[in-house]
Design a protein around this motif. Structure first.
Motif, PDB file in Angstrom:
ATOM      1  N   LEU A  48      19.857   9.309  19.039  1.00 50.08           N
ATOM      2  CA  LEU A  48      19.607   8.614  20.292  1.00 50.08           C
ATOM      3  C   LEU A  48      20.663   8.985  21.324  1.00 50.08           C
ATOM      4  CD1 LEU A  48      18.819   5.063  18.842  1.00 50.08           C
ATOM      5  CD2 LEU A  48      17.186   6.883  19.406  1.00 50.08           C
ATOM      6  N   SER A  49      20.395   8.666  22.556  1.00 51.69           N
ATOM      7  CA  SER A  49      21.353   8.947  23.620  1.00 51.69           C
ATOM      8  C   SER A  49      21.706   7.660  24.351  1.00 51.69           C
ATOM      9  CB  SER A  49      20.772   9.962  24.620  1.00 51.69           C
ATOM     10  OG  SER A  49      19.603   9.431  25.240  1.00 51.69           O
ATOM     11  N   SER A  50      22.872   7.651  24.968  1.00 54.59           N
ATOM     12  CA  SER A  50      23.277   6.489  25.757  1.00 54.59           C
ATOM     13  C   SER A  50      23.213   6.840  27.231  1.00 54.59           C
ATOM     14  CB  SER A  50      24.682   6.020  25.373  1.00 54.59           C
ATOM     15  OG  SER A  50      25.630   7.044  25.624  1.00 54.59           O
ATOM     16  N   GLU A  51      23.057   5.812  28.061  1.00 59.69           N
ATOM     17  CA  GLU A  51      22.968   5.987  29.506  1.00 59.69           C
ATOM     18  C   GLU A  51      24.024   5.115  30.167  1.00 59.69           C
ATOM     19  OE1 GLU A  51      18.974   4.970  30.568  1.00 59.69           O
ATOM     20  OE2 GLU A  51      18.113   6.747  29.614  1.00 59.69           O
ATOM     21  N   LEU A  52      24.656   5.647  31.198  1.00 61.63           N
ATOM     22  CA  LEU A  52      25.689   4.922  31.936  1.00 61.63           C
ATOM     23  C   LEU A  52      25.099   4.387  33.241  1.00 61.63           C
ATOM     24  CD1 LEU A  52      28.720   7.357  31.465  1.00 61.63           C
ATOM     25  CD2 LEU A  52      28.171   5.304  30.137  1.00 61.63           C
ATOM     26  N   TYR A  53      25.420   3.138  33.553  1.00 61.63           N
ATOM     27  CA  TYR A  53      24.951   2.499  34.781  1.00 61.63           C
ATOM     28  C   TYR A  53      26.155   1.973  35.555  1.00 61.63           C
ATOM     29  CZ  TYR A  53      20.203   2.662  32.953  1.00 61.63           C
ATOM     30  OH  TYR A  53      18.994   3.099  32.475  1.00 61.63           O
ATOM     31  N   ALA A 102       7.564  -3.805  35.787  1.00 62.58           N
ATOM     32  CA  ALA A 102       7.446  -2.385  35.445  1.00 62.58           C
ATOM     33  C   ALA A 102       6.964  -2.223  34.003  1.00 62.58           C
ATOM     34  CB  ALA A 102       8.784  -1.675  35.629  1.00 62.58           C
ATOM     35  N   ALA A 103       6.348  -1.076  33.721  1.00 60.40           N
ATOM     36  CA  ALA A 103       5.937  -0.769  32.352  1.00 60.40           C
ATOM     37  C   ALA A 103       7.179  -0.463  31.516  1.00 60.40           C
ATOM     38  CB  ALA A 103       4.992   0.424  32.345  1.00 60.40           C
ATOM     39  N   GLY A 104       7.080  -0.721  30.209  1.00 63.85           N
ATOM     40  CA  GLY A 104       8.226  -0.490  29.338  1.00 63.85           C
ATOM     41  C   GLY A 104       7.910   0.488  28.220  1.00 63.85           C
ATOM     42  N   ASP A 105       8.580   1.633  28.217  1.00 67.54           N
ATOM     43  CA  ASP A 105       8.360   2.632  27.164  1.00 67.54           C
ATOM     44  C   ASP A 105       9.586   2.804  26.279  1.00 67.54           C
ATOM     45  OD1 ASP A 105      10.071   3.827  28.935  1.00 67.54           O
ATOM     46  OD2 ASP A 105       8.963   5.715  29.081  1.00 67.54           O
ATOM     47  N   CYS A 106      10.548   1.875  26.413  1.00 67.87           N
ATOM     48  CA  CYS A 106      11.768   1.951  25.602  1.00 67.87           C
ATOM     49  C   CYS A 106      12.429   0.584  25.606  1.00 67.87           C
ATOM     50  CB  CYS A 106      12.732   3.008  26.153  1.00 67.87           C
ATOM     51  SG  CYS A 106      13.409   2.577  27.778  1.00 67.87           S
ATOM     52  N   ILE A 141      16.462   3.400  23.304  1.00 66.17           N
ATOM     53  CA  ILE A 141      15.609   3.593  22.129  1.00 66.17           C
ATOM     54  C   ILE A 141      14.175   3.795  22.612  1.00 66.17           C
ATOM     55  CG2 ILE A 141      14.839   2.646  19.924  1.00 66.17           C
ATOM     56  CD1 ILE A 141      17.314   0.862  19.910  1.00 66.17           C
ATOM     57  N   PRO A 142      13.712   5.049  22.705  1.00 63.44           N
ATOM     58  CA  PRO A 142      12.341   5.307  23.162  1.00 63.44           C
ATOM     59  C   PRO A 142      11.313   4.845  22.140  1.00 63.44           C
ATOM     60  CG  PRO A 142      13.737   7.275  23.319  1.00 63.44           C
ATOM     61  CD  PRO A 142      14.461   6.278  22.461  1.00 63.44           C
TER      62      PRO A 142
END
Length: 200
Positions: free
Chosen positions: A56-61, A72-76, A134-135
């Motif tokens: 998995l990968s992490s995202e920074l905000y 919104a739609a949720g795909d993860c 987590i997709p």
């Protein structure tokens, strides 16, 4: 021989990052609430979970940056590894808003992922935050490989969705029929099999 033996090579940075993300996942609500049975026994070994998390990968905000918007739609879904998220739910019927915060270890977005219904809240970074993403395909793969997870997840999600039924209906403003199917245990199981590419 000792003179020729060098110090062990440091693990690649990518491996270290994967281990750090896996450690965060092991300490999270995702592990405690989804990957354990009612007695607290793990349904997935730490070795299997670490190997899965390493992909998995992490995202920074940054501060104030939106993770997802209400409706919104949720795909993860996400696990909060660091930082704090500020949540906001706008109630269409009353015009009022509910605000909340989530911190490290929290799981967000899993309800939309498993029911197929829109996001119930807007989430943004209150401060700098790191989220493990987590997709849907990876989530379905993990559940599908370990006996008991599918049933447990469908039960937990259905229970929570029933508690939030009014908010879902308000969000969709389309009557109870589509919501009822989406938040039922059977509906959640059907969606899970679709995520896996099956036809059950």
């Amino acid at each position: 021989f000792m003179a020729r033996a060098g110090a062990p090579a440091a693990p690649p940075a990518e491996d270290r990052e994967a281990k750090r993300r896996a450690a965060g996942l092991l300490q999270s609500d995702f592990t405690r609430k989804i990957l354990q049975d009612a007695e607290g026994r793990p349904l997935v070994s730490s070795e299997d979970l670490s190997a899965w998390a390493g992909r998995l990968s992490s995202e920074l905000y940054g501060r104030g940056e939106i993770v997802f918007r209400q409706g919104a739609a949720g795909d993860c879904c996400y696990v909060v590894l660091a930082g704090t998220l500020a949540g906001r739910i706008h109630h269409r019927e009353s015009g009022q808003e509910t605000t909340f915060e989530v911190g490290p270890g929290a799981v967000v977005g899993e309800m939309s992922l498993m029911t197929g219904l829109p996001r119930m809240a807007e989430l943004r970074a209150r401060e700098s935050a790191e989220l493990l993403r987590i997709p849907a395909p990876e989530f379905a793969e993990l559940l599908g490989k370990h006996e008991g997870l599918i049933e447990q997840m469908s039960r937990l999600v259905a229970e929570r969705a029933q508690q939030n039924r009014r908010q879902y209906e308000d969000l969709l403003a389309a009557g109870a029929a589509p919501v009822e199917q989406a938040i039922s245990r059977e509906g959640i199981l059907k969606r899970f099999w679709r995520l896996l590419g099956g036809n059950k």
